[in-house]
Write a protein that holds these residues in place. Sequence first.
Motif, PDB file in Angstrom:
ATOM      1  N   SER A   1       0.818  -1.216   0.000  1.00 35.69           N
ATOM      2  CA  SER A   1       0.000   0.000   0.000  1.00 35.69           C
ATOM      3  C   SER A   1       0.849   1.262   0.000  1.00 35.69           C
ATOM      4  CB  SER A   1      -0.942  -0.002   1.203  1.00 35.69           C
ATOM      5  OG  SER A   1      -0.228   0.123   2.419  1.00 35.69           O
ATOM      6  N   GLU A   2       2.041   1.207   0.613  1.00 38.59           N
ATOM      7  CA  GLU A   2       2.863   2.418   0.711  1.00 38.59           C
ATOM      8  C   GLU A   2       3.738   2.660  -0.518  1.00 38.59           C
ATOM      9  OE1 GLU A   2       3.571   4.246   4.846  1.00 38.59           O
ATOM     10  OE2 GLU A   2       4.843   2.473   4.731  1.00 38.59           O
ATOM     11  N   MET A   3       4.272   1.577  -1.134  1.00 42.37           N
ATOM     12  CA  MET A   3       5.177   1.833  -2.258  1.00 42.37           C
ATOM     13  C   MET A   3       4.901   0.981  -3.502  1.00 42.37           C
ATOM     14  SD  MET A   3       7.319  -0.982  -2.387  1.00 42.37           S
ATOM     15  CE  MET A   3       8.477  -0.320  -3.577  1.00 42.37           C
ATOM     16  N   GLY A   4       3.840   0.187  -3.483  1.00 42.45           N
ATOM     17  CA  GLY A   4       3.374  -0.430  -4.717  1.00 42.45           C
ATOM     18  C   GLY A   4       3.976  -1.760  -5.098  1.00 42.45           C
ATOM     19  N   LYS A   5       4.793  -2.349  -4.245  1.00 44.32           N
ATOM     20  CA  LYS A   5       5.410  -3.637  -4.570  1.00 44.32           C
ATOM     21  C   LYS A   5       4.340  -4.728  -4.690  1.00 44.32           C
ATOM     22  CE  LYS A   5       8.935  -4.506  -1.932  1.00 44.32           C
ATOM     23  NZ  LYS A   5      10.105  -4.134  -2.727  1.00 44.32           N
ATOM     24  N   PRO A   6       4.387  -5.582  -5.713  1.00 44.78           N
ATOM     25  CA  PRO A   6       3.437  -6.692  -5.788  1.00 44.78           C
ATOM     26  C   PRO A   6       3.441  -7.515  -4.502  1.00 44.78           C
ATOM     27  CG  PRO A   6       4.605  -6.487  -7.865  1.00 44.78           C
ATOM     28  CD  PRO A   6       5.260  -5.532  -6.895  1.00 44.78           C
ATOM     29  N   ILE A   7       2.264  -7.978  -4.106  1.00 49.15           N
ATOM     30  CA  ILE A   7       2.108  -8.586  -2.797  1.00 49.15           C
ATOM     31  C   ILE A   7       3.015  -9.801  -2.609  1.00 49.15           C
ATOM     32  CG2 ILE A   7       0.158 -10.031  -3.493  1.00 49.15           C
ATOM     33  CD1 ILE A   7       0.521  -8.127  -0.141  1.00 49.15           C
ATOM     34  N   ALA A   8       3.238 -10.576  -3.655  1.00 50.55           N
ATOM     35  CA  ALA A   8       4.116 -11.741  -3.519  1.00 50.55           C
ATOM     36  C   ALA A   8       5.546 -11.312  -3.208  1.00 50.55           C
ATOM     37  CB  ALA A   8       4.080 -12.583  -4.793  1.00 50.55           C
ATOM     38  N   GLU A   9       6.011 -10.244  -3.842  1.00 52.44           N
ATOM     39  CA  GLU A   9       7.357  -9.741  -3.576  1.00 52.44           C
ATOM     40  C   GLU A   9       7.430  -9.133  -2.178  1.00 52.44           C
ATOM     41  OE1 GLU A   9       8.873  -7.149  -6.606  1.00 52.44           O
ATOM     42  OE2 GLU A   9       8.139  -8.413  -8.242  1.00 52.44           O
ATOM     43  N   ALA A  10       6.375  -8.468  -1.753  1.00 50.71           N
ATOM     44  CA  ALA A  10       6.360  -7.873  -0.422  1.00 50.71           C
ATOM     45  C   ALA A  10       6.422  -8.963   0.653  1.00 50.71           C
ATOM     46  CB  ALA A  10       5.107  -7.020  -0.243  1.00 50.71           C
ATOM     47  N   THR A  11       5.701 -10.048   0.454  1.00 47.17           N
ATOM     48  CA  THR A  11       5.744 -11.164   1.403  1.00 47.17           C
ATOM     49  C   THR A  11       7.140 -11.751   1.479  1.00 47.17           C
ATOM     50  OG1 THR A  11       3.423 -11.664   0.914  1.00 47.17           O
ATOM     51  CG2 THR A  11       4.711 -13.387   1.985  1.00 47.17           C
ATOM     52  N   ALA A  12       7.792 -11.901   0.330  1.00 50.78           N
ATOM     53  CA  ALA A  12       9.158 -12.416   0.309  1.00 50.78           C
ATOM     54  C   ALA A  12      10.122 -11.464   1.016  1.00 50.78           C
ATOM     55  CB  ALA A  12       9.596 -12.641  -1.138  1.00 50.78           C
ATOM     56  N   GLU A  13       9.873 -10.167   0.909  1.00 56.93           N
ATOM     57  CA  GLU A  13      10.729  -9.194   1.595  1.00 56.93           C
ATOM     58  C   GLU A  13      10.670  -9.375   3.108  1.00 56.93           C
ATOM     59  OE1 GLU A  13      11.112  -4.374   2.347  1.00 56.93           O
ATOM     60  OE2 GLU A  13      10.187  -5.075   0.479  1.00 56.93           O
ATOM     61  N   VAL A  14       9.476  -9.582   3.637  1.00 57.23           N
ATOM     62  CA  VAL A  14       9.344  -9.773   5.082  1.00 57.23           C
ATOM     63  C   VAL A  14      10.080 -11.038   5.522  1.00 57.23           C
ATOM     64  CG1 VAL A  14       7.742 -10.025   6.999  1.00 57.23           C
ATOM     65  CG2 VAL A  14       7.120  -8.585   5.054  1.00 57.23           C
ATOM     66  N   GLU A  15       9.933 -12.102   4.762  1.00 53.41           N
ATOM     67  CA  GLU A  15      10.624 -13.352   5.113  1.00 53.41           C
ATOM     68  C   GLU A  15      12.140 -13.171   5.065  1.00 53.41           C
ATOM     69  OE1 GLU A  15      11.639 -17.126   6.216  1.00 53.41           O
ATOM     70  OE2 GLU A  15       9.708 -16.104   6.426  1.00 53.41           O
ATOM     71  N   LYS A  16      12.638 -12.408   4.097  1.00 58.66           N
ATOM     72  CA  LYS A  16      14.081 -12.175   4.011  1.00 58.66           C
ATOM     73  C   LYS A  16      14.573 -11.420   5.242  1.00 58.66           C
ATOM     74  CE  LYS A  16      17.662 -10.700   0.756  1.00 58.66           C
ATOM     75  NZ  LYS A  16      17.947 -10.157  -0.592  1.00 58.66           N
ATOM     76  N   CYS A  17      13.771 -10.505   5.755  1.00 61.62           N
ATOM     77  CA  CYS A  17      14.129  -9.795   6.988  1.00 61.62           C
ATOM     78  C   CYS A  17      14.257 -10.784   8.149  1.00 61.62           C
ATOM     79  CB  CYS A  17      13.074  -8.743   7.322  1.00 61.62           C
ATOM     80  SG  CYS A  17      13.013  -7.338   6.195  1.00 61.62           S
ATOM     81  N   ALA A  18      13.313 -11.710   8.238  1.00 59.96           N
ATOM     82  CA  ALA A  18      13.359 -12.705   9.306  1.00 59.96           C
ATOM     83  C   ALA A  18      14.588 -13.596   9.174  1.00 59.96           C
ATOM     84  CB  ALA A  18      12.080 -13.539   9.289  1.00 59.96           C
ATOM     85  N   LEU A  19      14.909 -13.999   7.955  1.00 62.75           N
ATOM     86  CA  LEU A  19      16.096 -14.824   7.729  1.00 62.75           C
ATOM     87  C   LEU A  19      17.368 -14.085   8.132  1.00 62.75           C
ATOM     88  CD1 LEU A  19      15.192 -16.424   4.275  1.00 62.75           C
ATOM     89  CD2 LEU A  19      15.391 -17.619   6.462  1.00 62.75           C
ATOM     90  N   ASN A  20      17.403 -12.790   7.870  1.00 65.56           N
ATOM     91  CA  ASN A  20      18.560 -11.982   8.257  1.00 65.56           C
ATOM     92  C   ASN A  20      18.738 -11.978   9.772  1.00 65.56           C
ATOM     93  OD1 ASN A  20      20.683 -10.099   7.360  1.00 65.56           O
ATOM     94  ND2 ASN A  20      19.521  -8.567   8.484  1.00 65.56           N
ATOM     95  N   CYS A  21      17.633 -11.836  10.487  1.00 68.16           N
ATOM     96  CA  CYS A  21      17.695 -11.882  11.959  1.00 68.16           C
ATOM     97  C   CYS A  21      18.182 -13.249  12.427  1.00 68.16           C
ATOM     98  CB  CYS A  21      16.321 -11.582  12.544  1.00 68.16           C
ATOM     99  SG  CYS A  21      15.751  -9.891  12.278  1.00 68.16           S
ATOM    100  N   ASP A  22      17.675 -14.313  11.814  1.00 63.93           N
ATOM    101  CA  ASP A  22      18.104 -15.661  12.188  1.00 63.93           C
ATOM    102  C   ASP A  22      19.605 -15.841  11.966  1.00 63.93           C
ATOM    103  OD1 ASP A  22      15.538 -16.441  12.886  1.00 63.93           O
ATOM    104  OD2 ASP A  22      15.101 -17.314  10.928  1.00 63.93           O
ATOM    105  N   PHE A  23      20.102 -15.323  10.852  1.00 66.59           N
ATOM    106  CA  PHE A  23      21.522 -15.489  10.532  1.00 66.59           C
ATOM    107  C   PHE A  23      22.399 -14.833  11.587  1.00 66.59           C
ATOM    108  CE2 PHE A  23      25.407 -13.751   8.678  1.00 66.59           C
ATOM    109  CZ  PHE A  23      26.022 -14.913   8.224  1.00 66.59           C
ATOM    110  N   TYR A  24      22.105 -13.589  11.929  1.00 63.31           N
ATOM    111  CA  TYR A  24      22.958 -12.904  12.903  1.00 63.31           C
ATOM    112  C   TYR A  24      22.752 -13.425  14.316  1.00 63.31           C
ATOM    113  CZ  TYR A  24      24.777  -9.830   9.376  1.00 63.31           C
ATOM    114  OH  TYR A  24      25.429  -9.355   8.263  1.00 63.31           O
ATOM    115  N   ALA A  25      21.584 -13.947  14.609  1.00 63.51           N
ATOM    116  CA  ALA A  25      21.391 -14.585  15.914  1.00 63.51           C
ATOM    117  C   ALA A  25      22.351 -15.758  16.082  1.00 63.51           C
ATOM    118  CB  ALA A  25      19.944 -15.063  16.050  1.00 63.51           C
TER     119      ALA A  25
END
Length: 455
Positions: free
Chosen positions: A70-94
Motif C-alpha cells: 500500500s505504501e510503495m506499490g510492490k506486488p504482494i508476492a514480492e512484499a511477502t518475500a521481503e518480510v521473510e528475508k528480513c526474518a532470515l537476516n535476523c536468524d543469521f545474525y542470531a
Amino acid sequence: MIATINPATGETLARFDVHSPTEIDARLERAARAQAAWRWQPADERAVLLPRLAALLRAEKDALAVLITSEMGKPIAEATAEVEKCALNCDFYAEHAPAMLADAPVAAVPGATLAFEPLGVILAIMPWNYPLWQVVRFLAPALAAGNGAILKHAANVPQSALALERLVTEAGFPDGLFANLFVEPAEIAGIIADQRIAGVTLTGSTEVGAIVAGQAGTALKKQVLELGGSDPFVVLADADLDRAAQVAVTARFTNAGQSCVNAKRFIVEASVADAFTERFLAGIAELRLGDPRDPATTLGPLARGNLRAAIDDQVQRSIASGAELRTGGIIPDGAGFYYPATLVDHVTPGMAAFDEETFGPAAAIVRAADADEAIALANRTSFGLGASIWTVDTDRGRTLARRIDAGAVFVNAMVASDPRVPFGGIKRSGYGRELGEAGMKEFTNMKTIRVADAA
C-alpha cells in the motif's frame, strides 16, 4: 507534514507531523542512554533477541506485506518475500554474531588481541524501495554488535518505519535503543553533527549520498554508503540463452525495476543478440501489470508520480538519440503511477539508458562485438555496485568477473544481497559494506589490546 500515498490509486493513506526539536532531542537521548547499557551485554545475550524479532516478522508477515504494497506499490508476492528475508537476516545474525564479534588473537604478536566493540548510536537514512529489508539488513547486525540506531526513513513509507519501531520494542530490545524520526531533510545535518550520533549509514541516490558524506565528514563520523547502480548483465556467445533471458526478466523487472542492483544494461555479444532479445521480449510479454494487491500481478506501479515521469523521460531521450523501442514506452491511462515493461534496443554509450541509472521498468540492450568489448562496456559507467556474467564456461566467467569494476559479480545468476556475504559498491555506488562479517564489523571499533609480560 509527512504523507503516505498509495501508488496504485494516488490516494493519500495517512499523514504524520514531523517531530519537534524537543522530540528529536528526547529520542536521541533515550537511544544514547539505552546503548550505553546495551553495549556491555554479552554478545550472545544481545543476539538472543533477534529470533524473537524474526518470529514477530513471520507472525505479521501478511499484514506487513499489505503495508509495504500500500505504501510503495510492490506486488504482494514480492512484499511477502521481503518480510521473510528480513526474518532470515535476523536468524543469521542470531546464530553467527557472537562468533563474528569474538576477540581475535594476532598470531604474529604474542599477547596481542583484536576486540570488536560497538561505536554507539548509528543514524540510518533509508530508502522506500525495500521499506523493511533496507532497514533490517543494517539493523540486525548493528544491534547484535551492541549499537543503537536512529532511523530516518523515506518520507513515503512512514507506516513501515513505525511498524519496525514497534516490532523491535516488542521483541524485547531496550526501550529507545531503536527509534524512528519523522524529520525534514534540512534537519539531518544537525542530527549527524549531534555528539550522540557515532556514525551514519545511508542507502539512496548518489546525489544524496554525496551530501550526507560531506555532512558526516565534517563531523568526522564513520559512514557506510550504498548508492546508485547501473549494473551490467553480460551475455556471452556461449551462454545458455533460455536461462539467461528467463533470469533477465526477473533481474530487471523485480520491484518494477526500482532497485540499485536490478540489472540495467544488458550487454550481449552481437552473434547472439537477436536470439537473446527475442527470448527476453517473450519473457517480458508474460509480465502482468496491474493491482499490486492481486497475487497474479508481477509488475506493480512505480512508487511516485515523479519516478514514472523520470523513467519515461529517460526512455524517450534514448529513443530520440537512436535507440529502438521494442516494447512498452507508453504511459497508460487511469489512476496510479503505472508504467509498462519497456525494452529499448541498440543502446550505445552517450544515450540516457546507458549513461544514467535506470530506476524503473525499462531495459536496455547493448550489443558488443566480442567478450572483450562487453567487459569494456560493462565498465564504462561511473557506478560499480553489481554485475552478472552469463557463460557455460564457469572458469572463464570467474576470470572475466575479476575484470569488472563492481562490489559483486555473479556468474550465471542475478545479483542479490545475502546475509552471508558482504554487499556494497565502488566508484559512485558508494563505499563500505553491509551484511556478512564485514558488514557486522563496519560499525565497530577494532581495538588492539596488547599485554606485555609483567616481568
